[in-house]
Design a protein around this motif. Sequence first.
Motif: not given
Length: 451
Positions: A52-60, A233-237
């Motif tokens: 998920t290294e490339s996925f999490l920045p989008w979630v952030n 925000g809660i969903l992403a966090l």
Amino acid sequence: MLVFVLLIFFVGLLYGLWRYHRQSDSLSRSVFLGLFLGVIYGLVISSLGLDTESFLPWVNIVGNGYVNLLKMIAMPLVFISILAAIARLEKASMIGSMSFWIISTLIITTGIAAFDGAIIANLFHLDASSIVAGEQEIARSQSIIESSSQVADLTIPGLILSFIPTSIGGTLAGLESTSMISAVVIASLLGIAALTVNKNDPERGAMIIKGIDIAQSWVMALVRLIIRLTPYGILALMIKVIVTTDAGAIWQLAKFLIASYVALFIMLIVHALIITLTGRSPISHFKKIAPVLTFAFTSRSSAATIPLSIDAQVNELGIAKPIANFSASFGSTIGQNGCAGVYPAMLAMMIAPTMGIDPWSMSFIASVVGISMIASFGVAGVGGGATFAAIIVLSTLGMPLELAGLLISIEPLIDMMRTLVNVSGSITAGVVGNKVLGDVAHHADYQGQPS
């Protein structure tokens, strides 16, 4: 392709949550649905072992972006709300009364939290010598030692002086660790000045108050707009929390993690008892502030929770606006029950056996409690929450600071519950202040709806 697929599902969850949130009249239900979806999606990704290294920045972008927006509005919200409240007070002396009761409640509950942390650490037989220090722990220990220089020259007079602002612009820009308290000071002084003008020249005073009311309405409209983003925000966090959690580290340090959560949960019971003494139902109280505590848990930021805390205190708990603003702003920097009470006390008890100190010695426990109470006030002068509280307590007791870095692998999980307890403590201080001063606060015409 993997990132694209994960993003498609993430956007789908956001859209589904938006559809539900638009039809639901309850922010709480939308927040908990976001929490649930975030946990489920995070567990699915973790169980599949996906990179998920490339996925999490989008979630952030969604999660951290929401946290940043709350931090952005915290300063103007506190400033304009306190200014508006004080400008409508009949007596400026109310400022001192509000500050006294709120800060006293925060400091006293932090002392209780330190005693709680000390006892639980001893009952669980926590011992720092049993933890093996790896590269991550050693690096963290070195960082703590370097950070200790920031509190080496900390004195009570110097701390109080740091609260007095030197620049309105610099304070409102949040350039210092004491900016939030300094903003309260500036807003209070401007509010007193408005009272003076209104007394000497009612016509101009009315114009000033009208201008303040317009500015407050503008800021509050922005606050309500951003608060409506809470479920997303809660969903992403929560996705980030679940995906980045190190299960191996949790297993190795499960004893320390469980002990921390037990001590922190006990503090919530203490808060409930205090709420009961004020004549309120603790069940109803926690139900009303549940979305605020949920955000505090997932975001790990007391400062970012300020807007949500003020909104819940005023609109859900019926606390007077001046008191709600004072408790939320002071509670984010002073008397943090979790970070400045439970945590440093547990660290001191863990380290004590390595130095030949009896952790059950009542004189030692009393010293830890007393120093923690002072440190909970001193942290406001340096920022950094739990880390600096631990540095102040351990250095005052003459304990090695490097041992405080041994829990780095489970620090995020402990910090989540610590922040929740911090915010609960600040809201409890608001309830106490409202119980004592609520009748007088009615004169400001800033009372929320009855609970």
